[in-house]
Design an enzyme around this catalytic site. Structure first.
Site, short mmCIF file in Angstrom:
data_model
loop_
_atom_site.label_atom_id
_atom_site.label_comp_id
_atom_site.label_asym_id
_atom_site.label_seq_id
_atom_site.Cartn_x
_atom_site.Cartn_y
_atom_site.Cartn_z
N TRP A 1 6.38 -2.28 -3.92
CA TRP A 1 5.78 -1.58 -4.97
C TRP A 1 5.86 -2.51 -6.24
O TRP A 1 6.87 -2.85 -6.68
CB TRP A 1 6.55 -0.05 -5.24
CG TRP A 1 5.68 0.69 -6.10
CD1 TRP A 1 4.83 1.64 -5.79
CD2 TRP A 1 5.82 0.86 -7.52
NE1 TRP A 1 4.35 2.29 -6.75
CE2 TRP A 1 4.86 2.03 -7.78
CE3 TRP A 1 6.48 -0.10 -8.58
CZ2 TRP A 1 4.83 2.37 -9.44
CZ3 TRP A 1 6.64 0.67 -9.78
CH2 TRP A 1 5.53 1.72 -10.14
N MET B 1 0.85 -1.17 0.10
CA MET B 1 -0.09 0.06 -0.09
C MET B 1 0.81 1.14 0.05
O MET B 1 1.88 1.27 0.57
CB MET B 1 -0.71 0.16 1.17
CG MET B 1 -1.52 1.24 1.66
SD MET B 1 -2.49 1.51 3.08
CE MET B 1 -3.85 0.63 2.99
N ASN B 2 0.34 2.19 -0.76
CA ASN B 2 0.88 3.55 -0.52
C ASN B 2 -0.17 4.68 -0.78
O ASN B 2 -0.98 4.46 -0.15
CB ASN B 2 2.06 3.77 -1.37
CG ASN B 2 2.18 3.92 -2.88
OD1 ASN B 2 2.07 2.65 -3.46
ND2 ASN B 2 1.95 4.92 -3.61
N ASP B 3 0.01 5.44 -1.46
CA ASP B 3 -0.71 6.89 -1.21
C ASP B 3 -2.28 6.52 -0.84
O ASP B 3 -2.88 5.78 -1.87
CB ASP B 3 -0.55 7.54 -2.76
CG ASP B 3 0.93 8.06 -2.74
OD1 ASP B 3 1.57 7.73 -1.96
OD2 ASP B 3 0.93 8.78 -3.94
N PHE C 1 -2.32 4.88 -11.18
CA PHE C 1 -1.79 5.77 -10.23
C PHE C 1 -2.70 6.66 -9.39
O PHE C 1 -4.20 6.55 -9.61
CB PHE C 1 -0.53 6.71 -10.89
CG PHE C 1 0.63 6.01 -11.16
CD1 PHE C 1 0.76 4.82 -11.28
CD2 PHE C 1 1.56 6.69 -11.08
CE1 PHE C 1 2.08 4.07 -11.34
CE2 PHE C 1 3.10 6.12 -11.32
CZ PHE C 1 3.29 5.00 -11.32
N TRP D 1 9.13 6.93 1.17
CA TRP D 1 9.96 6.36 0.22
C TRP D 1 11.30 6.13 0.63
O TRP D 1 11.73 6.94 1.36
CB TRP D 1 9.79 7.02 -1.11
CG TRP D 1 8.35 7.14 -1.69
CD1 TRP D 1 7.62 8.35 -1.88
CD2 TRP D 1 7.63 6.19 -2.43
NE1 TRP D 1 6.23 8.13 -2.45
CE2 TRP D 1 6.45 6.73 -2.90
CE3 TRP D 1 8.03 4.90 -2.55
CZ2 TRP D 1 5.43 5.76 -3.38
CZ3 TRP D 1 6.93 4.21 -3.09
CH2 TRP D 1 5.60 4.67 -3.48
N GLU E 1 3.99 16.37 -6.10
CA GLU E 1 3.09 15.31 -5.94
C GLU E 1 1.87 15.48 -5.02
O GLU E 1 1.60 16.30 -4.32
CB GLU E 1 3.81 14.07 -5.71
CG GLU E 1 4.64 13.39 -6.33
CD GLU E 1 4.95 11.97 -6.21
OE1 GLU E 1 5.10 11.28 -7.27
OE2 GLU E 1 5.28 11.80 -5.15
N ASP F 1 -1.83 12.62 -10.47
CA ASP F 1 -2.42 12.91 -9.10
C ASP F 1 -3.63 13.83 -8.86
O ASP F 1 -3.61 14.72 -8.17
CB ASP F 1 -1.41 13.11 -7.89
CG ASP F 1 -0.26 12.20 -8.08
OD1 ASP F 1 -0.26 11.09 -8.42
OD2 ASP F 1 0.90 12.73 -7.61
#
Length: 489
Positions: A86, A60-62, A117, A317, A234, A180
């Protein structure tokens, strides 16, 4: 198993109506949910969080698509289910009635020719619309392209991609970094901000508007680095808060300055004014970090009933992700409520967090150098004389990670120290309360100082629960509560 069953029911209904309705992507969704259910028993639970959103398996990220739709909050996230590192991005999905209790839902977006994304979600009547960045690999430098796609859902669970994608094929200057999207509605028009960069490697945020989410008009560069704020901005967000406008973003490539900007990449905001007639944003307060801990990135907000909420990726990161050997990696912070006080954002835990208190562990004084054991999921309220030093030492009952939390009135700074020089510190000037509120979970610490004017979010990996030692020369008033589980085990 509930995720697979709900998706199977939907697909079986489609198949009864018309067997031709089942596409390759429909079949892939069912196979993915079956894979997730198969892998869940293999997860090592030692660092598994009790009240923070985590992936059922994998990476999991953002946070993405943080929104309120049809009576529930929705939170999506960057997701790679097939490994705990990732990989080709999907969108995971959870929902909540109150932002503290979470239900796992089927994976919302699967990659096809594009990786899915980050992006956002909005409601169009009963329909939920996602706008996300399609990241596609190319055979020419820089070997990728980013454009903006739409996807829709009539039930908030099963999403189909818009046949007319992409709706925003390229950045105005041709930069391949164009990602994004964060969408909102003002009046009768939709607006979106996107992260990008100049051709000489300076981060910027772009502003567009549309009447239907499909045809977009470029308006302006909403904000841009002058060379001192990184090479890429970002995960932008733009919203009104207590009469001012806030440009929230995650700059990549900022250089550390003393105690500031010590994470690999940063997350922060600029306060200013904005005019929807001229589309001009006028900064009034320079960039400030939103959270001062080790692990806080890609924050995204939503608004409901006049309140603005924020959640962030509880990681960073290019750092070790200790839990990845256990079959999963990454988490979300607890959701916080935002207010604006003078020239800074205040973050405080939701009032509903009190409902997580299962029972009281301690309500009294912890003497100097006294030790007490705490469960993995614990809320601490700490009160001491801030004219004197305060120091707490938290370690695993059975070893593992450790962390020191300190206050030194001589320099006016709060410190979160994970040892071996891995320190974050910031000035703290209380505006009211001088207590600390600390949320501990199986592998995390979130510290709220006073009214929330200073917050630290850091991952820590103790084993067998927490052991708290008061290293202060003064005794401290401590309230400790065992917190309930609010996410799937």
């Amino acid at each position: 198993m509930a995720r697979t069953k709900s998706l199977l029911v939907l697909l079986c209904t489609l198949a009864v109506v018309s067997p031709k309705c089942l596409s390759d992507i429909d079949i892939a969704k069912v196979e993915l949910e079956e894979y997730i259910d198969f892998k869940i028993p293999d997860i090592n639970p030692r660092y598994r969080l009790h009240y923070h959103v985590t992936p059922p398996v994998g990476w999991m990220n953002d946070p993405n698509g943080f929104s309120y739709h049809d009576g529930e909050f929705h939170l999506f996230y960057q997701y790679y289910p097939y490994d705990s590192v990732w990989g080709p991005m999907h969108w995971g999905h959870v929902s909540s009635p109150d932002l503290v209790h979470w239900n796992q839902l089927p994976t919302a977006l699967l990659p096809e020719n594009e990786q899915c994304f980050s992006g956002s979600a909005v409601s169009i009547g009963d329909t939920m619309a996602l706008m996300y960045t399609a990241h596609e690999v190319t055979d020419k430098e820089p070997y990728y392209n980013e454009s903006q796609y739409l996807a829709f859902s009539d039930d908030g669970i099963d999403f189909y991609k818009y046949e007319g994608n992409p709706v925003l094929p390229a950045a105005p200057n041709g930069s391949p970094d164009f990602r994004d999207p964060k969408v909102w509605k003002y009046g009768n028009e939709w607006y979106v901000v996107l992260g990008s960069k100049t051709l000489d490697q300076r981060g910027r945020v772009l502003l567009y508007k549309s009447k239907d989410l499909k045809d977009w008009e470029f308006l302006t560069v909403l904000g841009e680095s002058q060379g001192d704020m990184g090479y890429m901005w970002e995960c932008p967000d733009f919203f009104e808060l207590d009469g001012k406008f806030v440009l929230l973003m995650s700059p990549q490539g900022m250089k550390a300055e003393g105690d500031r900007y010590k994470n690999t990449h940063q997350n922060g905001y600029i306060i200013g004014s904005f005019d929807y007639e001229t589309n001009e944003f006028h900064p009034e307060v320079d960039f400030q970090e939103m959270d001062f801990g080790h692990d806080f990135y890609a924050a995204q907000t939503t608004e409901h009933n006049g309140k603005r909420y924020v959640v962030a990726w509880f990681s960073m990161w290019e750092v070790p992700h200790v839990e990845d050997v256990d079959g999963w990696s990454g988490a979300m912070t607890i959701v916080r409520e935002l207010t604006l006080v003078d020239d800074r954002i205040i973050m405080k835990p939701l009032d509903e967090m009190i409902d997580l208190r299962h029972h009281t562990i301690m309500h009294g004084r912890l003497r100097s150098h006294e030790v007490t054991a705490l469960p993995q999921a614990t809320e601490l309220i700490v009160e001491g004389n801030i004219k004197q030093k305060i120091e707490l030492y938290l370690q695993g009952v059975d070893g593992g990670g450790k962390v020191w939390v300190r206050w030194d009135p001589a320099v006016g700074k709060v410190v979160v120290d994970r040892g071996a020089g891995d320190v974050r510190r910031v000035e703290w000037s209380p505006i009211g309360s001088t207590t600390w509120r600390i949320f501990l979970d199986a592998s995390s610490l979130e510290l709220f100082c006073g009214e929330g004017e200073v917050v630290f979010s850091s991952r820590v990996y103790p084993l067998g629960g927490w052991k708290l030692t008061n290293l202060s020369s003064q005794s401290l008033k401590i309230e400790a509560y065992h917190l309930k589980r609010t996410v799937p085990a």
